[in-house]
Design a protein around this motif. Structure first.
Motif, PDB file in Angstrom:
ATOM      1  N   UNK A  22      10.283  20.557  31.651  1.00  0.00           N
ATOM      2  CA  UNK A  22      12.117  21.154  31.625  1.00  0.00           C
ATOM      3  C   UNK A  22      13.313  20.398  31.634  1.00  0.00           C
ATOM      4  N   UNK A  23      12.560  19.069  32.007  1.00  0.00           N
ATOM      5  CA  UNK A  23      13.877  17.903  31.833  1.00  0.00           C
ATOM      6  C   UNK A  23      13.943  17.115  30.914  1.00  0.00           C
ATOM      7  N   UNK A  24      12.705  17.148  29.813  1.00  0.00           N
ATOM      8  CA  UNK A  24      12.399  16.287  28.948  1.00  0.00           C
ATOM      9  C   UNK A  24      13.492  17.707  27.476  1.00  0.00           C
ATOM     10  N   UNK A  25      13.622  18.621  28.176  1.00  0.00           N
ATOM     11  CA  UNK A  25      13.745  19.777  26.685  1.00  0.00           C
ATOM     12  C   UNK A  25      14.859  19.837  27.056  1.00  0.00           C
ATOM     13  N   UNK A  26      15.490  19.398  28.220  1.00  0.00           N
ATOM     14  CA  UNK A  26      16.782  19.887  28.524  1.00  0.00           C
ATOM     15  C   UNK A  26      18.230  18.791  27.835  1.00  0.00           C
ATOM     16  N   UNK A  27      16.942  17.302  28.277  1.00  0.00           N
ATOM     17  CA  UNK A  27      17.612  15.989  29.058  1.00  0.00           C
ATOM     18  C   UNK A  27      19.044  16.176  29.841  1.00  0.00           C
TER      19      UNK A  27
ATOM     20  N   UNK B  78       9.740  28.450  36.822  1.00  0.00           N
ATOM     21  CA  UNK B  78       8.420  27.704  37.513  1.00  0.00           C
ATOM     22  C   UNK B  78      10.715  27.131  38.106  1.00  0.00           C
ATOM     23  N   UNK B  79      11.097  26.336  37.593  1.00  0.00           N
ATOM     24  CA  UNK B  79      12.208  25.948  37.840  1.00  0.00           C
ATOM     25  C   UNK B  79      12.650  26.657  38.651  1.00  0.00           C
TER      26      UNK B  79
END
Length: 395
Positions: A357-362, A325-326
């Motif tokens: 995605x944003x949560x996992x990668x910060x 999706x990204x």
């Protein structure tokens, strides 16, 4: 066939002596006939033709005298073949000239034999020998001519490869470049692009070189190619159309011939990048852009993979869906609905994946640096997966 003993020997020797006395006269007429009817022989100096005529004439006289024809290996025609090939005389013209020479000798023998009343059986025998001489010598001439052509072609190929190697590696002087350009049909006033290509599949470099030359010349474009270090390398006027060819090629930017070695270095990097991505066709910097740097900077690629994609691996199959999706989000111009439509899922599903995605990668997908670095990481990920064909044309 054996020689003739006894009473026949004296008349035969008189015929041979009479023929020898007319060697120069017959040779002069033959030379005039050849230069008039075989244009390629105009490039052969008369003194060389006279030397070869003398050789053929004396060999024929020996056949007339002895009644035996030399074996093929006894014909030393290599020097003649090399000279004719160097002067651009085709094999057909060489054989035509030889047969004319032997026909003139045969006609001379028949005339002198008739004038001196030579025994008819002996005339038939020696005429047959002369015809056999034509056959044996023609086969030998053809063989050595072809050997000379192959040797000449190999020598030309080596000289061309040496010139290209010096040109592409920047070891030639300006004078050597201009001299070579004149020999190989390049225009020093025009820009050229260096190309480096490797075959795909079962095609070898030599076959690929011939195919590329055929495609280029068919389109009326100047080019010069050779097989160097296992790949096809050279210079072309324009980006070639490689449709239908199993090849991967890198093309450097246009530049003048004296600076084409810099274009060649770029072509090598582009070829390396295209192969790393498993691409087919011809690629220049406009095609691959920053992806060339992804291949050239493995340490940076590892850093960005650790930052953006490897954190997703802990999510298992869901992590793969997040990455998909990204990728679609970035490549599709950040249109969530288009990503959802392409993946056949609800838009909220895509939103959740992007947020995860944003949560996992910060990181934030709205940040410019994230877009750049994530694109780099995704391109680096392609290098870890099996080769794929590009979606767009690669020509």
């Amino acid at each position: 066939m054996a020689g003739q003993p006894g009473a026949a020997a004296a008349p035969l020797e008189r015929v041979v002596a009479a023929m020898a006395a007319r060697q120069k006269d017959v040779g002069g007429r033959l030379h005039a006939d050849l230069t008039r009817q075989v244009p390629s022989y105009r490039a052969v100096p008369r003194e060389l033709l006279e030397q070869i005529w003398h050789r053929h004439f004396q060999r024929a006289l020996a056949v007339v005298r002895e009644g035996t024809v030399p074996a093929p290996e006894d014909f030393d025609e290599a020097d003649v073949a090399r000279d004719r090939v160097a002067r651009g005389v085709p094999l057909g013209d060489g054989l035509r000239a030889f047969r004319r020479a032997l026909s003139a000798i045969r006609d001379l023998f028949l005339a002198e034999a008739a004038d001196r009343g030579l025994d008819p059986d002996l005339v038939v025998d020696r005429t047959t020998c002369l015809w056999e001489l034509v056959d044996v010598a023609s086969l030998r001439i053809a063989a050595v001519h072809r050997e000379a052509e192959v040797a000449s072609a190999l020598s030309d190929a080596r000289r061309r490869a040496d010139f290209l190697r010096g040109l592409l590696h920047g070891t030639l002087s300006a004078a050597e470049i201009h001299s070579g350009a004149a020999i190989y049909g390049l225009d020093p006033a025009r820009p050229y692009r260096a190309v480096r290509a490797v075959p795909n599949g079962d095609v070898g470099p030599d076959a690929l070189e011939r195919s590329l030359e055929y495609h280029g010349r068919r389109n009326g474009r100047r080019l010069l190619l050779a097989v160097l270090d296992g790949s096809v390398a050279g210079v072309v006027e324009e980006k070639p159309d490689l449709t239908g060819l199993e090849v991967t090629a890198g093309l450097g930017p246009p530049t003048e011939l004296t600076a084409v070695h810099r274009s060649f270095r770029a072509a090598g990097r582009l070829l390396e990048a295209a192969r790393a991505y498993g691409l087919r066709g011809g690629y220049d910097l406009g095609d691959l852009s920053w992806r060339v740097a992804v291949v050239a900077e493995p340490e940076l690629s590892e850093l960005l993979l650790d930052r953006y994609l490897r954190p997703l691996e802990a999510e298992g199959q869901f992590g793969a869906l997040i990455e998909e999706s990204v990728r679609g989000y970035l490549e599709g111009g950040r249109h969530i609905r288009e990503v959802a439509r392409s993946a056949h899922v609800h838009v909220n599903t895509v939103r959740y994946r992007l947020r995860r995605f944003e949560e996992l990668t910060g990181t934030s997908l709205d940040a410019p640096d994230t877009a750049v670095e994530l694109s780099w990481a995704l391109a680096a990920r392609e290098l870890e997966t099996p080769p794929r064909r590009p979606a767009g044309p690669a020509r």
